[in-house]
Each structure stands twice: as structure tokens, then as C-alpha cells.
Design a protein around this motif. Structure first.
Motif, short mmCIF file in Angstrom:
data_model
loop_
_atom_site.label_atom_id
_atom_site.label_comp_id
_atom_site.label_asym_id
_atom_site.label_seq_id
_atom_site.Cartn_x
_atom_site.Cartn_y
_atom_site.Cartn_z
N VAL A 21 1.81 -9.18 -0.07
CA VAL A 21 1.08 -8.98 1.18
C VAL A 21 -0.11 -9.86 1.33
O VAL A 21 -0.57 -10.32 2.58
CB VAL A 21 0.57 -7.65 1.35
CG1 VAL A 21 -0.32 -7.05 0.36
CG2 VAL A 21 0.29 -7.53 2.84
N CYS B 249 7.02 -8.81 -3.03
CA CYS B 249 6.49 -7.96 -2.51
C CYS B 249 6.23 -6.71 -3.28
O CYS B 249 6.79 -6.30 -4.54
CB CYS B 249 7.60 -7.22 -1.38
SG CYS B 249 6.91 -5.79 -0.40
N ALA B 250 4.98 -6.10 -3.19
CA ALA B 250 4.33 -5.03 -3.93
C ALA B 250 5.29 -3.78 -4.21
O ALA B 250 5.25 -3.11 -4.96
CB ALA B 250 3.07 -4.55 -3.46
N TYR C 160 -1.51 -0.45 -0.17
CA TYR C 160 -1.85 -1.27 -1.28
C TYR C 160 -2.95 -1.14 -2.30
O TYR C 160 -3.68 -1.68 -2.61
CB TYR C 160 -1.97 -2.80 -0.85
CG TYR C 160 -0.80 -3.14 -0.03
CD1 TYR C 160 0.41 -3.70 -0.73
CD2 TYR C 160 -0.65 -3.10 1.51
CE1 TYR C 160 1.43 -4.00 0.11
CE2 TYR C 160 0.45 -3.40 2.01
CZ TYR C 160 1.63 -3.95 1.14
OH TYR C 160 2.54 -4.41 1.99
N ARG D 181 9.89 -10.46 4.35
CA ARG D 181 9.58 -9.32 4.45
C ARG D 181 8.72 -9.39 5.95
O ARG D 181 7.64 -10.04 5.79
CB ARG D 181 8.55 -8.86 3.24
CG ARG D 181 7.49 -7.88 3.43
CD ARG D 181 7.99 -6.36 3.82
NE ARG D 181 6.98 -5.30 4.09
CZ ARG D 181 6.89 -4.84 5.22
NH1 ARG D 181 7.40 -5.00 6.09
NH2 ARG D 181 5.72 -3.81 5.23
#
Ligand SMILES: Nc1nc2c(c(=O)[nH]1)N[C@H]1C(S)=C(S)[C@@H](COP(=O)(O)O)O[C@H]1N2
Ligand SMILES: [Mo]
Length: 401
Positions: free
Chosen positions: A245, A131-132, A270, A78
Motif C-alpha cells: 500500500v 500486498c500486506a 494497516y 491490487r
């Protein structure tokens, strides 16, 4: 055309940086012919990684038959912009800010080389980076409420053995004060452009000093090798249990402050924004409970032919305890067998024998339960940015007569 450094250049870099010998060191992505994702250095074989914008998603079948760890060649990437090539010989990690003794400003802080870090005690953590936005596409395909952003299925996760030093030891070396509140590592990759053409600055993400002094790593190695370019060479932050992140790659500086820090990555992004969330929802921290089959949609099966369905379940909050599987779209469920390691912040493998009995397209589904009793829900409340999709995913497969 791809260019490689000569062996002499490679040796010189390795000697200067006192890092393990870097074989096959390549020039920056800019020097490469435009591949499917020009900002990514490693190869993206179609059976291992799927290009998604500036990113690459792991193909879940590629974990079938693998051990506990995600090999480098299939670990998702990412990138907000593109992978930079950082010279390990000149690289320094600068710590600065009001949370350090003497309260040095940026530029006048404590600067540490790789050699300085290598003098500290080595520690390892086998944890996931996820990853969120992993699973975001299911807000569209399962719930009919698409969210903008990278359309990950479930391959925005990997588990690696990260080796490096404790952030705690580095903070102590830099003279952290008792009244420090937040730390904010920042990446050396290009500044990130905003939608309106302005700049968000370099990727940076604060977290509380309590977490920083607990289990956070500055990783120098991944799965027993020097950290690969795409995953943060020469040093990345690893924040066990937290959203992707927070795991800043190519870290160049860490601000330590005696007050709260903010960046676009914990303010406008986020956070959960949506009808069921409060207006002042806090920044995302831990990763919720999820599970995946080691299969891709449309995988072929045959009536009467026994197979073993395999998969993994994970959470950054509490270890998964059990997994149940449905082979009829969620009407009936069977307990899967879980086995092997189940590390905090990593994942748990599971399997279930299956002999298909009816031809056609059937939906497989898996539902994990963690040791606190939380279960993956059927429906996930919508949020504007499509973060943290932790619902039961239905995977269509084809059964031939
Ligand atoms: N400097 C920097 N760090 C970063 C990013 C980035 O673009 N730049 N992306 C973050 C995000 S959103 C995720 S999910 C993880 C991905 O790590 P990986 O590429 O090693 O899988 O890195 C994080 N750290
Ligand atoms: Mo991410």
C-alpha cells in the motif's frame, strides 16, 4: 466491446507528454464491456491471473520457467477502486505542505510535469511490490481463523525492474526543509468508499522523511517499458521493502509536513490488531519473510517420475539465505538449492529435485530462513485484518500411481 485510440491520438498523447510511444493505448475501463474485473485494463488469462474482487492474483505456476522478474502480463493488480487513465500531457505532480520552503498549501505547491522529472537522474530498483494481505486466506484454511478482506493465496506479489527518479531528488527540487517529518503521496484514482457509505478519500499513505530521502523511487517504467495503466501510469511511488500500500500508483500529489501525517491507510487499517498485539501497534512498514512453490494446489505428479520443484523466497527485512522443502507435510525436510540474484527487497529462486514414491495427495511445504536467522513459523499469531501471513504454507498436490 474494447475500443482503442487511433494511432494519431496515441502519437499526440505521446508527443505532448514526451513519454515513450504508447502503442495500443486503451480507453478507460468504463468504456469496456464488463470483464471479470471491470476496473482492470489488462487481460486476465486464467492461467496467469485470478480475479479477486477489484483485484487480480498471480497464478504461481506462471512464474515457473520465468527469469528473475515478474512479466507484466502476470503481475498482480491490487485496486481499491479501478484503474484510471491519466493523460500524461496534463499530468502534474504537486508537492506542497509545511515541510517545504514557503510552506505552500495544496494547490499553491510546486508542480512538476513528466518533462521536469525526465530531466532528473534516472535510477533503477529491482524490488517487489507485495500486498500486506498476501497469504490472508491461510488464516482460514490452515489456522481456522478467517480474516475478512481479499482472500489472497500467495500470488499477491511481483518483482519488477522499476525505473524512474529518486523521491529525494524531487523533494530537493521542491525545497524540502530540514524539519520535514513525513511525506504522503496520494493517488489520482477514485476516492474509496467506506463500509458506512462515507468516503475515505483518495488512496494515500504517509511514511517518514528518513525513508523518503533514502531509497524511495518515483517510477516511470516497469521492466523496461512505460509504466502500464494498471500499475500506476504515468508515475508511481516504489518504497523498497515496504508493504504494497505504500507504493502509491497514479501519484498526483505529495504532501510534505513538519509533523506526523495520518490517513485511513496508517491508522484504522494497516496496523496489527489482535490478542498478541499491543493496542497501539505501529503502522505496518516492512514485509516479512515468505516463500512459495511455482505450483498451484492439486498440481499433478506421478510415482517414479523425477521432477524439479521450484520456488522463490522473499522478505523486505533481510535477504533470504536458505530454503528447506518437505514433500511429506512437514515430517522430513531437505535443503533446496538456491541460485541467481538475491537483491534486497526482491526475491531468491530455489529448486529441489523430487521423485514421488507414494500415490495420493501429499502436502508440499517450504520454509525460508533469512540472513539474520529468522525462519518462517509454523503458526502465525492471528490479527483482525489478516495482514502479513508469513507462516509455512502447505500445498496439496496429487501423485498418481
Ligand atoms: N493510488 C493507488 N495506489 C495503490 C493502490 C490503490 O488502490 N490506489 N493499491 C495499493 C496496494 S494495497 C497494493 S498491494 C499495491 C499493488 O500494486 P500493483 O497493483 O501494481 O500490483 O498498490 C498500492 N498502491
Ligand atoms: Mo495491498
Amino acid at each position: 466491446m474494447e475500443r482503442r485510440l487511433t494511432r494519431r491520438q496515441t502519437l499526440k498523447l505521446a508527443a505532448a507528454g514526451s513519454v515513450p510511444l504508447l502503442t495500443g493505448l486503451r480507453l478507460p475501463p468504463a468504456a469496456r464491456a464488463a470483464g471479470p474485473v471491470p476496473g482492470i485494463v489488462k487481460d486476465l488469462p486464467a492461467d496467469l491471473l485470478i480475479p479477486r474482487g477489484t483485484n487480480a492474483e498471480m497464478v504461481w505456476t506462471a512464474m515457473s520457467g520465468q527469469g528473475y522478474l515478474t512479466p507484466y502480463d502476470r503481475f498482480f493488480v491490487r485496486n481499491h477502486t479501478r484503474t484510471p487513465i491519466v493523460n500524461p500531457a496534463t499530468w502534474r505532480l504537486e508537492l506542497f505542505g509545511t515541510g517545504l520552503r514557503g510552506q505552500p498549501r495544496r494547490g499553491a505547491g510546486v508542480k512538476l510535469s513528466l518533462k521536469d522529472l525526465e530531466r532528473l537522474e534516472r535510477v533503477t530498483a529491482t524490488v517487489a511490490v507485495e500486498c500486506a494481505g498476501n497469504g490472508r486466506s491461510y488464516f482460514a484454511t490452515q489456522q481456522g481463523t478467517p480474516a475478512p478482506g481479499t482472500a489472497w493465496t500467495l500470488g499477491g506479489i511481483g518483482v519488477a525492474e522499476w525505473k524512474g527518479v529518486l523521491l529525494r531528488d524531487v523533494l530537493e527540487l521542491a525545497g524540502v526543509r530540514g524539519d520535514a517529518v513525513d511525506v504522503m503521496p496520494e493517488g489520482l484514482d477514485d476516492p474509496v468508499p467506506a463500509a458506512d457509505g462515507s468516503s475515505l478519500g483518495n488512496v494515500r499513505r504517509p511514511f517518514p522523511i528518513k525513508k523518503a530521502l533514502d531509497d524511495v523511487l518515483i517510477a516511470l517504467e516497469m521492466n523496461g517499458k512505460t509504466l502500464p495503466f494498471d500499475h500506476g501510469f504515468p508515475a508511481r511511488i516504489v518504497v523498497p521493502g515496504w508493504v504494497g500500500v505504500a507504493n502509491i500508483k497514479w501519484v498526483g500529489s505529495i504532501r510534505v509536513a513538519n509533523g506526523h501525517l495520518s490517513s485511513p491507510w496508517n491508522t484504522t487499517q494497516y496496523r496489527m490488531v489482535g490478542p498478541t498485539y499491543p493496542a497501539d501497534a505501529p503502522p505496518l512498514t516492512t514485509r516479512p519473510l515468505k516463500s512459495a512453490f511455482e505450483l498451484t494446489p492439486g498440481a499433478p505428479f506421478k510415482v517414479g517420475q523425477p521432477v524439479v520443484l521450484t520456488g522463490r523466497a522473499w522478505s523486505g527485512e533481510a535477504r533470504p539465505r536458505s530454503v528447506r522443502v518437505s514433500t511429506d507435510g512437514g515430517r522430513t525436510w531437505q535443503g533446496a538449492k538456491t541460485y541467481g540474484a538475491n537483491g534486497d527487497g526482491a526475491w531468491l529462486r530455489w529448486e529441489l529435485p523430487w521423485t514421488p514414491t507414494t500415490a495420493g495427495t501429499v502436502a508440499l511445504a517450504a520454509q525460508a530462513t533469512d540472513r539474520l536467522g529468522h525462519q518462517q513459523p509454523d503458526v502465525v499469531p492471528f490479527n483482525r485484518d489478516g495482514y502479513l501471513f508469513d507462516g509455512i504454507v502447505r500445498l496439496p498436490v496429487r501423485v498418481a500411481a
